[in-house]
Design an enzyme around this catalytic site. Structure first.
Site, PDB file in Angstrom:
ATOM      1  CG  PHE A  20      34.832  43.821  44.913  1.00  0.00           C
ATOM      2  CD1 PHE A  20      33.742  44.328  45.606  1.00  0.00           C
ATOM      3  CD2 PHE A  20      34.774  42.528  44.438  1.00  0.00           C
ATOM      4  CE1 PHE A  20      32.625  43.554  45.820  1.00  0.00           C
ATOM      5  CE2 PHE A  20      33.656  41.750  44.655  1.00  0.00           C
ATOM      6  CZ  PHE A  20      32.568  42.256  45.342  1.00  0.00           C
ATOM      7  CE  LYS A  38      40.550  42.091  39.718  1.00  0.00           C
ATOM      8  NZ  LYS A  38      39.897  40.978  39.029  1.00  0.00           N
ATOM      9  CG  ASP A 135      32.041  35.801  36.074  1.00  0.00           C
ATOM     10  OD1 ASP A 135      31.006  35.660  35.365  1.00  0.00           O
ATOM     11  OD2 ASP A 135      32.409  36.905  36.517  1.00  0.00           O
TER      12      ASP A 135
HETATM   13  N1  LIG Z   1      45.578  42.327  32.801  1.00  0.00           N
HETATM   14  C1  LIG Z   1      44.863  43.341  32.302  1.00  0.00           C
HETATM   15  N2  LIG Z   1      45.378  44.154  31.347  1.00  0.00           N
HETATM   16  C2  LIG Z   1      44.641  45.193  30.859  1.00  0.00           C
HETATM   17  N3  LIG Z   1      43.393  45.495  31.253  1.00  0.00           N
HETATM   18  C3  LIG Z   1      42.836  44.720  32.190  1.00  0.00           C
HETATM   19  C4  LIG Z   1      43.520  43.607  32.778  1.00  0.00           C
HETATM   20  N4  LIG Z   1      42.705  43.018  33.685  1.00  0.00           N
HETATM   21  C5  LIG Z   1      41.566  43.727  33.669  1.00  0.00           C
HETATM   22  N5  LIG Z   1      41.628  44.742  32.780  1.00  0.00           N
HETATM   23  C6  LIG Z   1      40.579  45.736  32.499  1.00  0.00           C
HETATM   24  O1  LIG Z   1      40.062  46.209  33.710  1.00  0.00           O
HETATM   25  C7  LIG Z   1      38.644  45.998  33.780  1.00  0.00           C
HETATM   26  C8  LIG Z   1      38.297  45.585  35.197  1.00  0.00           C
HETATM   27  O2  LIG Z   1      38.826  44.303  35.452  1.00  0.00           O
HETATM   28  P1  LIG Z   1      38.427  43.478  36.728  1.00  0.00           P
HETATM   29  O3  LIG Z   1      38.916  42.077  36.550  1.00  0.00           O
HETATM   30  O4  LIG Z   1      38.811  44.207  37.960  1.00  0.00           O
HETATM   31  O5  LIG Z   1      36.922  43.625  36.751  1.00  0.00           O
HETATM   32  P2  LIG Z   1      35.747  42.882  36.032  1.00  0.00           P
HETATM   33  O6  LIG Z   1      36.276  41.994  34.923  1.00  0.00           O
HETATM   34  O7  LIG Z   1      34.722  43.856  35.704  1.00  0.00           O
HETATM   35  O8  LIG Z   1      35.376  41.935  37.183  1.00  0.00           O
HETATM   36  P3  LIG Z   1      34.197  41.958  38.177  1.00  0.00           P
HETATM   37  O9  LIG Z   1      33.141  41.178  37.447  1.00  0.00           O
HETATM   38  O10 LIG Z   1      34.800  41.230  39.334  1.00  0.00           O
HETATM   39  O11 LIG Z   1      33.846  43.351  38.469  1.00  0.00           O
HETATM   40  C9  LIG Z   1      38.352  44.918  32.750  1.00  0.00           C
HETATM   41  O12 LIG Z   1      37.076  45.075  32.205  1.00  0.00           O
HETATM   42  C10 LIG Z   1      39.431  45.145  31.706  1.00  0.00           C
HETATM   43  O13 LIG Z   1      39.010  46.113  30.761  1.00  0.00           O
END
Ligand SMILES: Nc1ncnc2c1ncn2[C@@H]1O[C@H](COP(=O)(O)OP(=O)(O)OP(=O)(O)O)[C@@H](O)[C@H]1O
Length: 277
Positions: A20, A38, A135
């Protein structure tokens, strides 16, 4: 973009993308500290359940992170018409998924024990506060600049009361517990199951329940036929296999709690315990 966010932080390049929204590097205007923001696009949230989960993400992350050294810390939250922005610790990576897949070989037991111990510390603290992550998967296990494990992404998390159960199918196929797939009521031990899948994957290099499609994976999870193929697991200690069996126990009432995993002899012995007690 929120006025408050623009005032308090300088936004840098995109470092990741989720379902999202996107994650950007950012810098605090007062201290220059490097952090991550984020940004969740509310306009993409057409499903009411997704909307509810996203709206709760900031609150649950705050609750989970307070005094919990293995959960990503949340520094600020901003909301405007179209987006929610969570300012988080910057976690430089690689995440556990990249660590497992980048290496090719299984992770040595002492290293895996340290990772599982830190993950269970994070989950135990969440569970004691009535939060189930729901998750837990290697992509959501990241590391800070000191190499300390940080659990991230509370976008599917749920709060539960004492003795109360949860429902709803959330999670990621390889890691999801059988009671979730079967559409039954469930408790916080779904996170222990997911962590058990991670442990199996770290020591064996393959997932315990495999399928070519999500449906096939779900069928394999529901059969719950846990095996340790000799050619892969011959050098894995009996103690590690014992812990995996107890974490991947189909009957959630007999499955270890996060606290019990932390007291298992393989964890206490730092992945070096060779004999079952
Ligand atoms: N605190 C952070 N510092 C650095 N990189 C981050 C951080 N949080 C997330 N990321 C990076 O951003 C990407 C996207 O994170 P996000 O949590 O939005 O999505 P996601 O883990 O793919 O979750 P969803 O399953 O909800 O799509 C992650 O795969 C990671 O590489």
């Amino acid at each position: 973009m929120s006025e408050g966010l623009k005032r308090d932080y300088e936004i840098g390049e995109e470092i990741g993308r989720g379902r999202f929204g996107a994650v950007f590097r950012c810098f605090a205007a007062d201290s220059g500290e490097a952090l991550a923001v984020k940004t969740i696009d509310k306009t993409q949230l057409t499903d009411p359940t997704d909307r509810q989960l996203v709206e709760r993400e900031a609150k649950i992350t705050l609750l989970a992170a307070a005094g919990n050294p293995h959960v990503v810390q949340i520094h600020a939250v901003y909301e405007d018409e179209s987006s929610i922005h969570l300012v988080l610790d910057l976690l430089p990576g690689p995440d556990l998924f990249e660590r497992i897949s980048g290496r090719g070989d299984p992770i040595p037991e002492p290293e895996a024990a340290v990772i599982i111990a830190q993950l269970m510390e994070a989950l135990n603290a969440c569970h004691q506060r009535g939060i189930a992550h729901r998750d837990v998967k290697p992509d959501n296990v990241m590391f800070d600049s000191q190499g300390r494990l940080r659990l991230v992404d509370f976008g599917s998390a749920e709060c539960f009361g004492k003795g109360m159960t949860m429902h709803g199918v959330v999670g990621t196929p390889y890691y999801v517990a059988p009671e979730v797939v079967e559409g039954r009521e469930y408790g916080e031990k779904v996170d222990v199951w997911s962590a058990g899948v991670i442990l199996y994957l770290m020591l064996g290099g393959i997932p315990p329940f495999y399928g070519e499609t999500a449906t096939e994976i779900f069928e394999a999870v529901m059969r719950g036929n846990l095996r340790f193929p000799r050619r892969i697991f011959s050098s894995v200690s009996p103690a590690a296999k014992d812990l995996i069996r107890r974490m991947l126990c189909r009957d959630a009432s007999r499955r270890l709690s996060a606290d019990q995993v932390l007291r298992h002899h393989w964890i206490v012995g730092g992945g070096r315990a060779l004999h079952l007690t």
